[in-house]
Motif scaffolding. Sequence first.
Motif, PDB file in Angstrom:
ATOM      1  N   THR A  65     -36.752 -30.194 -37.914  1.00 31.59           N
ATOM      2  CA  THR A  65     -38.091 -29.608 -38.071  1.00 31.59           C
ATOM      3  C   THR A  65     -38.052 -28.163 -38.557  1.00 31.59           C
ATOM      4  OG1 THR A  65     -38.087 -29.509 -35.681  1.00 31.59           O
ATOM      5  CG2 THR A  65     -39.620 -31.020 -36.681  1.00 31.59           C
ATOM      6  N   PRO A  66     -37.136 -27.333 -38.059  1.00 27.86           N
ATOM      7  CA  PRO A  66     -37.153 -25.958 -38.582  1.00 27.86           C
ATOM      8  C   PRO A  66     -36.869 -25.905 -40.085  1.00 27.86           C
ATOM      9  CG  PRO A  66     -35.587 -26.164 -36.769  1.00 27.86           C
ATOM     10  CD  PRO A  66     -36.199 -27.496 -36.952  1.00 27.86           C
ATOM     11  N   LYS A  67     -35.997 -26.805 -40.565  1.00 29.63           N
ATOM     12  CA  LYS A  67     -35.727 -26.788 -42.011  1.00 29.63           C
ATOM     13  C   LYS A  67     -36.941 -27.326 -42.774  1.00 29.63           C
ATOM     14  CE  LYS A  67     -30.839 -26.536 -41.851  1.00 29.63           C
ATOM     15  NZ  LYS A  67     -29.836 -25.807 -42.558  1.00 29.63           N
ATOM     16  N   ALA A  69     -40.066 -27.081 -41.735  1.00 30.36           N
ATOM     17  CA  ALA A  69     -41.104 -26.051 -41.685  1.00 30.36           C
ATOM     18  C   ALA A  69     -40.739 -24.884 -42.598  1.00 30.36           C
ATOM     19  CB  ALA A  69     -41.288 -25.579 -40.239  1.00 30.36           C
TER      20      ALA A  69
END
Lengths: 434, 633, 96
Positions: A65-67, A69
């Motif tokens: 998810t961080p990548k 986002a």
Amino acid sequence: MEPSRELNFDALVIGGGIAGLQAALDLADQNFKVAIVEKDATIGGKMIRLSKVFPTLDCASCITTPKMAASAHHENISIFTYCDLTSLKRDGQEIKADITQMPRYVDADKCIGCRQCEYGCPVYVPNHEEGNFNFRKAIYIPFSNAIPQIALMDVENCSLCGKCAKVCPTGAVDYFQQPEDFVIRAKTAVLATGFKLTPMDQKPQYGGGKIQNLISSLDMERLLAPHGPYQRVIRPSDGKEPDSIAYVQCAGSRDKTLGVPYCSRVCCMYAIKQAMLLSGALPLADITIYYMDIRAFGKGYEQFFQNAKAMGIEFVKAKIAKIEQADNQYVRLRYEDQEGNGGVVEREHDLVVMSLGMVPDWNPAGVCDVACDTDAFIKSTIPSLAPTVTSIEGVFAAGVAIGPKDIVDTIAEAGAAAMEASKYLNALENPKAA
Amino acid sequence: MSTKKTAETEEPRVGVYICHCGGNISDHVDVKKVAENLEKVPGVAVAHTNMFMCSDPGQELIQEDIKSGKINRVVVASCAPSLHETTFRGAIKRADMNPYLYEHANIREQVSWVHHGEAATAKATSLVTAAVAKAKELEALDPIKVDAARHATVIGGGIAGLRAALDLAQRGIEVALIEKSPFLGGQAANLERIVPTGERAADLIQDLAAKVMADSRIRVYTCSRIVKSEGYVGNFKITLKTQPPDSQADLEKLQEVAAKGEKPGRFVPFAGFLAVKVPTTASEQVLDSGAIVFATGFSTYTPRDGEFGYGQNPEVITLPQLIRFMSQEKSRGRSLTINGRTIRRVALVHCVGSRQIPGIHEPDADGGLNEYCSRTCCAATLQAASEIRERYPLTHVLEYYRDIRTYGRGQEEFYERASENHVMFLRYEPEDPPQVERLSKGNFPLRVTVKDTLTFGEALSADVDLVVLSVGMVPSRIADLVDMMKLPVGADRFLQEVHPKLRPVELANTGILLAGTCQAPMDISEACNAAAAAAAKATSLLSKGYVELDPFVAQVDLSRCKGNGACVAACTVDAIVMQTVEVDGQSVERAEVNPALCTGCGVCVAVCPENAIDVKGWTLEQYEAMVDAIVAD
Amino acid sequence: MMSDQKKSDKEGLKALRQQRKASIERARKAIKAQNQNVKAIREQMKSGGKTIPEIAAGAGLPTDQVLVYVASLKKYGMVIEGPKDGDYFKYELAPK
Ligand SMILES: Cc1cc2nc3c(=O)[nH]c(=O)nc-3n(C[C@H](O)[C@H](O)[C@H](O)COP(=O)(O)OP(=O)(O)OC[C@H]3O[C@@H](n4cnc5c(N)ncnc54)[C@H](O)[C@@H]3O)c2cc1C
Ligand code: SF4
Ligand code: SF4
């Protein structure tokens, strides 16, 4: 008719899996403008659909998810989801891509992702995202951490009752949406189209896909995911908590008859990972892995394998010859005993997982004349020194699109593809410097 | 007016966001309860929970609260800050708030993974409450901007180092390529054909090295070592010592090269690419560099004396030695001969020096074990086996293995080819490795005995003329550099990346990157990918001409500083100096911090008798607030 | 009064219904069958928590199908998981 919309970028990335996202981020961080074109309704590829990932056992969401986002919010990255790439060609100095935006039947600018429509819709549809273990609706958001959080409608299953339009607080539902063609021109492209699993029903001796409680490894990832279809591991046939679970290794790989002569590189490790997660979730269950060779070759992987052995996971060296339905929805495995006393052995398990192999998801035929190898993966023309270089000038490839590999190797390769693409862009800008 | 300014003057309104982490946290911590507890803490404006705070909807939750003016401080309670601190700071920044008005509470590694039940919920509440207490004391900070040299230093001239140097240069970055030997090409120079493409290693090295030599942006320093390294990302100062070669191995290779009449600019088999004339005098120079790429590679494992008979029997050799013998072997007989001895039967033993298991294998002199798989030896061994069988049909080959790891495309074929060539496979368990014994009588010098698990554990003996050990990879000896630059090293003794997926080619030391087998065993294509990925990271770092550093550095309160100097003495990185300043018309000595050098370690804070120095973002006041919050109940 | 937009939407929908006649017909049939199944399954749970085989036996449906329904009803908040009974979990109707 020529599409009216034409967009220009420095780089075009095809595929929004972890390979595509990493390549896009590495290019965008070098201040190039990047477009990501993804055929699914969400970016994230296979990785966002996994439970936890070896060898660190981080939750896949926590890493993906961080990548996702970061890409979605990067000022240099534009993301186009639910798009069909119909042509990708070199056109003089540029790469030209013809793309069709598939209709979501939901206005992307209006939708706020509240899922009111999904709750309102009366039609249940088998949920492919969750291994068909539960239903979704005919209008739905793919999953809770999808990006973008925009609903889409599956018109094949829609009764056109009008409920979703009625409940949508922003009036985003649009039954009349049409496919929309547009063109992206870029100076370079990265193909990161990833993989699909080898089919379940390929081998008649493995039941041709008709055996209950015989599931694919991706199905097991969903069962193990904390927000998965049952939110626990139970037998799909009747909800029983399994006492014994088995893995059939090389179930779609290392087999010339299936056209998959290669080893898929990840299935040993994901089986071990799942076995470890299972022994955490079901401490009393027996877990067995039937394998030919355990291929735990990456950094920290052998230690991971030895830990699994020490935890009591049983490893049996055997090639499974036959899989059948047994009584009480058990699954019977037959194999030649190599390590014990010899002879044919039969064992029954509650739940059996096929460690399927990887084949390319995208067939470029008719869309792009990039050269492929005999095994259908995109061909690398400088395989040792610059594995991401393809047969088309200025077009590079990364991730499983050019051969099976795990996430760590995929991410490194995506960085390498970004490097090749950035060198190519640099050479275009400064012809003398190259 | 920007929100940055107002945040400091307004009453703190803290937003608290508690992550389920899918279940990682919420299976053990009652996150709802934690949120309820936090809502009651003074200064907390909102307390939310979310399945995945790091997901887009999670981040948006924070951003909406900021934009609507509900909050002006953020606390996220989730996983370790090393994973997602930057994620959340980024989200806050995009919502136009100062990203340093943020505090992270780790309730996964420090709570849910180690505690259960009510105790877990109570501890999580405490930690989050403490984070809130600190958040209320936070000030808006700005990152430190420093100029960065558009120059990178690549250490190691093997394939990965060459690849990285070339990539950086082609992006317009000046490169210093430093190699300790006179040769470029590294370990690949000892190979003939590489798996799985069948290309000649010589061609690959010649190709890359010639391009490197031809590129005016790359300076190659062979016979050179780094003797000193100072500075920080963007501004490393690297002292380099160039010396005439003195290692025995290098001197031998140079003699061979001289004997062949080879000049610099050519690849010499089993030596490498001779880059430039070897220096005859020693010299030193200092380089200003913005980033450092480690490409120091590996060495092959040297078997212990007596390990599978090695060192005690001349007929026991390693795989690299076999490759070299075979390349020199010119005879066209139907049997392999080595040093004039006909080899009728050869035993190849896999996993020597790799996949060692505590309790089974003996640790080495330093107490270490090579628990990892070396990844490349299976395919290389199979290739050697097939080559023997195809070139010398009268030489029989036996392979003793644990698992055959011909992973990926094009590799399985080597396994198959070996089988078709009638190589005989025997499989052993680590507890019962093959035994090599010397025979005093009979036809053969050695006997290899193994409990073969492929034939129901029967003990099988074979008499052989040669035993070849497939030795694994060990990291190159770079203890000097590790000490000098304080690099993180893993339990496997390879350099340790920050995170295998999030930041796979970066070391924790900002500006120092990893390329190739100094990180872990890899083959040539994988090492090239890693090198290119490292080059991409270095390019993003340096292409802007400046780098931004976190502002968590020491700061002197001049109203309190009396010029005592304890901080200067205590600082381990020389980041503080005494400066003469005017105070009330008098010249006095006062401490001054170089923020770019300061690592924010805080030793100066501990020694200052006047409490005149503090680390920004981690001030004593903030610590006190946290402690007070923890002991409050 | 109906706005022009609404009027044309209405006509458009009519045309669309004509165009997608076959799939709409299929979907309507599916809804009907599904509603019956859901009703039968919920009926079983009215008397308290039940395992999948118990619900299946009572509702006259195959166990695997019942599990898909129950998992979905749980996802949409209509059913909750109860205590374990032997190797099986019991499922209950969510409190209103
Ligand atoms: C069951 C299982 C478990 C695993 N577990 C782990 C693990 O624990 N650790 C680990 O390291 N690895 C694991 N892996 C491997 C991991 O999934 C892959 O390494 C990784 O997902 C590869 O990423 P990718 O981006 O190359 O491919 P993908 O994830 O497949 O992404 C490709 C993307 O491209 C899109 N696409 C394809 N064609 C087109 C087109 N024509 N136009 C536009 N878009 C297109 C696809 O929709 C997709 O989003 C596992 C694999 C499996 C099957
Ligand atoms: S914040 Fe970290 S730990 Fe929590 S879900 Fe997100 S990723 Fe997982
Ligand atoms: S990784 Fe393991 S299971 Fe997968 S194909 Fe290779 S050997 Fe078979």
